[in-house]
Write an enzyme that holds these catalytic residues in place. Structure first.
Site, PDB file in Angstrom:
ATOM      1  N   HIS A 161       0.826  -1.212   0.000  1.00 13.96           N
ATOM      2  CA  HIS A 161       0.000   0.000   0.000  1.00 13.96           C
ATOM      3  C   HIS A 161       0.858   1.259   0.000  1.00 13.96           C
ATOM      4  CE1 HIS A 161      -4.260  -1.460   0.781  1.00 13.96           C
ATOM      5  NE2 HIS A 161      -3.538  -2.572   0.717  1.00 13.96           N
ATOM      6  N   ASP A 195       8.058   5.126  -0.013  1.00 14.91           N
ATOM      7  CA  ASP A 195       8.636   6.319   0.609  1.00 14.91           C
ATOM      8  C   ASP A 195       8.120   6.613   2.019  1.00 14.91           C
ATOM      9  OD1 ASP A 195       6.040   7.124   0.103  1.00 14.91           O
ATOM     10  OD2 ASP A 195       6.573   8.691  -1.341  1.00 14.91           O
ATOM     11  N   ASP A 248      -7.404 -18.181   1.818  1.00 17.00           N
ATOM     12  CA  ASP A 248      -7.368 -19.594   1.452  1.00 17.00           C
ATOM     13  C   ASP A 248      -7.361 -20.420   2.731  1.00 17.00           C
ATOM     14  OD1 ASP A 248      -4.744 -19.793   2.428  1.00 17.00           O
ATOM     15  OD2 ASP A 248      -3.835 -20.249   0.496  1.00 17.00           O
ATOM     16  N   ASP A 268       1.840 -21.181   0.041  1.00 19.52           N
ATOM     17  CA  ASP A 268       1.675 -22.308  -0.873  1.00 19.52           C
ATOM     18  C   ASP A 268       0.691 -21.935  -1.968  1.00 19.52           C
ATOM     19  OD1 ASP A 268      -0.801 -22.330   0.355  1.00 19.52           O
ATOM     20  OD2 ASP A 268      -0.487 -24.215   1.411  1.00 19.52           O
TER      21      ASP A 268
END
Length: 400
Positions: free
Chosen positions: A90, A107, A232, A239
């Site tokens: 981000h 930055d 997941d 993985d």
């Protein structure tokens, strides 16, 4: 390990990934030179006793010891690691090759100007990273920009399946905030996401490679009724399950459902972002997506290269020193853990085939009954004075 991290294979990959595309003296060419030329470099002994290839890197060892002992204490690729990884992207994506007003990339602006940037919709939940990291930033004499990316590189070493992360040191802190709109939103169309990433200097292949980070991530604010919803079923292992499960037919929501940027997932307790679902099925990215399925070597190598590039967006290579040898070694992944599978109760029939040129790989189905994926336990250090709307997100010594 199937030979995928053999040093010769790794060297060949780095040569192909970095050398042809990097300008002379750029940070990425320095990285490629140092990774497979490190044995030829003289070593420096730091005041703290560690050795490194460059004296400038000695400043990082006290930071490493502090965050390993205190920020990541006991973390095994869980909430603190996920949080530190998310903020690195981000911050870095606040860059444009066509519009200088977008910021100077990796930055530190997301923290330095936290009261502005953390109020942007795409940064919802990054306040957790501010609360987690700023107490350490205020203790150490390195740039905010470097700390964010250093903590992210170290966070990766908590996760089995990661290849050794690199780290370039010497980023210049922001003097102005990035504007709203630099971070792609999960409800945006694939074309819009790829255009934003391309403008920052990242290709479609690199975008998909970076999204491997969702294999060790979770959502805190997409569903306002629940935190720590994994993407997941194995969120503490880097993985290929993320790429398998995003390709399965969605049937349910983990919580309230109907939230912007969320679509149905195939497993109870798992949250699927709309952007992940569409990138997995769009003709521009479907085959790139599927190429990761049950191919740990490809996923790990592609992510390693794309993440290294992302971490230096907007930062001039001449300012950066390769301090990759400060980063600890990540834990290995077992052959069994690297084997992708269909979750219990699901089979190849549940795949929504999207790649037009290559069949979806044949995978085993895990035995047993379908189960709910547990929520990721939230680290209490992510609570603090910085709120999701940016209120209270001020770093000591910075006016923001």
């Amino acid at each position: 390990m199937d030979g995928w991290n053999h040093p010769k294979d790794h060297q060949a990959y780095l040569e192909s990934a970095f050398s042809p595309c990097c300008p002379r003296h750029s940070s990425c060419s320095r990285l490629s030179q140092s990774v497979y030329g490190a044995a030829l470099q003289p070593r420096v002994t730091c005041a703290t006793g560690q050795t490194t290839a460059n004296a400038a890197c000695c400043a990082l060892f006290p930071v490493l010891e502090d965050i390993q002992t205190n920020m990541f204490a006991g973390d095994t690729c869980s909430d603190a690691a996920h949080t530190a990884l998310r903020v690195a992207f981000h911050d870095a994506i606040g860059f444009s090759n066509s519009d200088p007003s977008f910021g100077t990339g990796a930055d530190g602006s997301i923290f330095i100007f936290g009261e502005t940037e953390l109020g942007f919709g795409a940064n919802l939940g990054i306040a957790d990273a501010f609360n987690l990291e700023v107490p350490f930033i205020n203790k150490h004499n390195i740039s905010v920009a470097d700390f964010i990316q250093f903590a992210a590189a170290v966070s990766l070493t908590k996760c089995p399946g990661i290849l050794q992360p690199s780290f370039m040191f010497g980023r210049i802190d922001a003097t102005f905030n990035a504007p709203d709109g630099t971070v792609p939103e999960p409800f945006q169309a694939v074309d819009a996401i790829l255009a934003r990433m391309s403008d920052a200097g990242l290709s479609a292949a690199e975008t998909v490679a970076l999204l491997a980070s969702h294999s060790i991530a979770g959502a805190d604010d997409v569903d306002p009724t629940m935190d720590g919803l994994p993407f997941d079923s194995t969120p503490s292992v880097f993985d290929t399950q993320f790429f398998v499960e995003t390709q399965l037919r969605g049937t349910l929501f983990p919580g309230s459902g109907g939230n912007q940027g969320e679509v149905e997932s195939p497993i109870a307790g798992e949250l699927r972002l709309q952007s992940d679902s569409e990138l997995a099925r769009d003709s521009a990215t479907a085959c790139l997506w599927q190429a990761n399925v049950n191919n740990q070597a490809h996923m790990a190598q592609a992510f390693q290269a794309a993440f290294a590039k992302m971490q230096t967006l907007g930062q001039t290579g001449n300012n950066l020193v390769d301090c990759s040898d400060v980063i600890p070694a990540p834990p290995p992944i077992s052959a069994a853990a690297a084997q992708a599978f269909f979750p219990p109760g699901l089979t190849h029939n549940d795949v929504e085939q999207a790649c037009a040129t290559t069949p979806f790989p044949t995978l085993p189905s895990a035995p047993g009954a379908a189960a709910t994926v547990p929520q990721i336990v939230q680290d209490p250090a992510t609570d603090g004075s910085c709120d999701d709307d940016g209120t209270g997100c001020i770093i000591a010594g910075f006016t923001g």
